[in-house]
Design a protein around this motif. Structure first.
Motif: not given
Length: 121
Positions: A4-11, A83-91, A114-117
């Protein structure tokens, strides 16, 4: 084995998130834990892998130096610090488990929902 995943979100770009994956079930079936991701229209990408005891760790080139995988065996939890997230990490990010390390995380036997980032520029 259940994951069970958690912690995704928008940043925003440059920000950080920490994903968590709580595992349950037969321990021997999850001696290797990992994360993979999939974005719309793109192939799955193995992101990181860790073995029981942390003796084996793998990172894809695209996240090396920015992401860190770790585990707390007492809590049956694997983490992915991003860390240092980039738009291309969106998935969509998936936690996965397998009896041994060696395969790509997206080929592991067990996976979570899955969890959305989402990373905005």
């Amino acid at each position: 084995v259940q994951l069970v995943e958690s912690g995704g979100g928008s940043v925003q770009a440059g920000g950080s998130l920490r994903l968590s994956c709580v595992a349950s079930g037969y321990t021997a079936s999850r001696r290797c834990m990992g994360w993979f991701r999939q974005a719309p229209g793109k192939e799955r990408e193995g992101v990181a892998t860790i073995s029981t005891g942390g003796t084996i760790r793998y990172y894809s080139d695209s996240v090396k130096g920015r992401f860190a995988i770790s585990q707390d065996n007492a809590k049956n939890t694997v983490y992915l610090q991003m860390n240092t997230l980039r738009p291309e990490d969106t998935a969509m990010y998936y936690c996965a488990a397998h009896p041994w390390c060696g395969a790509a995380p997206y080929d592991f036997t067990y996976r979570g929902q899955g969890t959305q980032v989402t990373v905005s520029s």
